[in-house]
Design an enzyme around this catalytic site. Structure first.
Site, PDB file in Angstrom:
ATOM      1  N   LYS A  22       0.806  -1.224   0.000  1.00 21.62           N
ATOM      2  CA  LYS A  22       0.000   0.000   0.000  1.00 21.62           C
ATOM      3  C   LYS A  22       0.839   1.275   0.000  1.00 21.62           C
ATOM      4  CE  LYS A  22      -4.224  -1.818   2.097  1.00 21.62           C
ATOM      5  NZ  LYS A  22      -5.259  -1.610   3.155  1.00 21.62           N
ATOM      6  N   ASN A  73      -4.858   1.937  -1.707  1.00 23.41           N
ATOM      7  CA  ASN A  73      -5.398   0.579  -1.797  1.00 23.41           C
ATOM      8  C   ASN A  73      -6.200   0.338  -3.075  1.00 23.41           C
ATOM      9  OD1 ASN A  73      -7.635   2.179  -0.710  1.00 23.41           O
ATOM     10  ND2 ASN A  73      -8.670   0.215  -0.403  1.00 23.41           N
ATOM     11  N   ASP A 104     -10.044   2.971   2.050  1.00 23.71           N
ATOM     12  CA  ASP A 104     -10.133   2.413   3.399  1.00 23.71           C
ATOM     13  C   ASP A 104     -10.798   3.389   4.364  1.00 23.71           C
ATOM     14  OD1 ASP A 104      -9.016  -0.081   2.885  1.00 23.71           O
ATOM     15  OD2 ASP A 104      -6.970   0.606   3.243  1.00 23.71           O
ATOM     16  N   ARG A 141       3.915  -1.337  19.698  1.00 23.81           N
ATOM     17  CA  ARG A 141       5.173  -1.903  20.203  1.00 23.81           C
ATOM     18  C   ARG A 141       6.332  -0.937  19.979  1.00 23.81           C
ATOM     19  NH1 ARG A 141       2.846  -6.838  18.267  1.00 23.81           N
ATOM     20  NH2 ARG A 141       2.583  -8.338  19.967  1.00 23.81           N
ATOM     21  N   LYS A 148       8.025   4.604  16.019  1.00 20.91           N
ATOM     22  CA  LYS A 148       7.299   4.522  14.748  1.00 20.91           C
ATOM     23  C   LYS A 148       5.951   5.216  14.866  1.00 20.91           C
ATOM     24  CE  LYS A 148       5.106   1.382  11.476  1.00 20.91           C
ATOM     25  NZ  LYS A 148       4.771  -0.029  11.132  1.00 20.91           N
TER      26      LYS A 148
END
Length: 270
Positions: free
Chosen positions: A67, A88, A102, A150, A154
């Site tokens: 994507k 997408n 999306d 996590r 990022k």
């Protein structure tokens, strides 16, 4: 006119897109077909794009992991795709034109579920590709947002790129404490392979838990949110609504459908 349409990405064996798009073709009276091209990145992706153009495909869906990579091959993209940073849907028309449906799919999912995000206190799990469309939509609703990821660095980069400055960013230790939200959204792929999801027993959700994943019955995330007594909504409506918008981009025709009918035909109704 015969319409060649496709899906590219990997893996694709689980995808319902061929069924949904073929149904749209049949119910709109358009002649065409929908093909799947399992495609790795790099040179393989470039070769697949050349194949699609050579055989006069009208357009194609793009799924993981392409994507973002697909954007380098486009001659243009719509405002939503630019804002999300992911594509997408591609229309082949004097070059490759990129779109993101999306966001439309997620907002259709919210409407079907009766979810009003305006000013809501929202927990979003994950900050990957699927979550970017959610973030784009939530930004318009002035939500109080907490993102659990996590890799918190990022998450910071993604939120900064989308100018989403007001969010709190946490790692997964955050959900080990007693916390309360109006809505909890799963944008991760956790549990897809082994059915095991993070322990959500200390997370309370007042209105609805929403999973971008979908399957027959409850997803692992939704199973872990049953203790809240809130609405439990999976991502199948998002898939259908984004697919309908993609079909409209390719053909200029809005297909007739209801999510419930398509879910029933696929045997997904609980």
């Amino acid at each position: 006119m015969f319409l060649n349409l496709a899906l590219i990405g990997t893996p694709l064996s689980h995808s319902f897109s061929p069924f949904i798009q073929t149904r749209f073709l049949k119910n709109t009276g358009l002649n065409g077909g929908f093909c799947c091209f399992e495609t790795e990145g790099g040179d393989a992706l470039a070769q697949t794009l050349e194949t699609l153009k050579h055989y006069s495909f009208r357009g194609f869906n793009v799924t993981v992991p392409h994507k973002e990579e697909i954007r380098q091959y486009l001659c243009s993209e719509d405002e939503i795709a630019s804002g999300v940073g992911a594509v997408n849907v591609v229309l082949i028309d004097n070059g490759l034109k990129g779109f993101n449906t999306d966001v439309c799919g997620f907002e259709g999912m919210l409407k079907d579920g009766g979810c009003d995000m305006q000013g809501a206190n929202v927990l979003l799990l994950g900050c990957g590709g699927a979550s970017k469309a959610v973030l784009y939509s939530l930004k318009k609703s002035n939500v109080r947002l907490t993102v659990v990821n996590r890799d918190t660095a990022k998450a910071e980069r993604v939120l900064s790129a989308m100018n989403f400055d007001s969010a709190s960013i946490q790692d997964y230790n955050f959900i080990k404490s007693n916390i309360n939200f109006d809505y909890v959204i799963n944008g991760t792929s956790m549990g897809l392979k082994d059915g095991v999801f993070a322990d959500m027993s200390k997370v309370e959700c007042a209105k609805a838990a929403l999973d971008l994943q979908y399957k027959k019955g409850l997803t692992p995330f939704l199973c872990n949110m049953r203790h809240c007594g809130c609405a439990l909504l999976d991502g199948f409506p998002m898939l259908v609504y984004q697919a309908a918008r993609a079909f409209e981009i390719w053909t200029g025709v809005r297909p007739p459908f209801t999510v419930a009918e398509i879910a029933g035909e696929l045997g997904l109704n609980n």
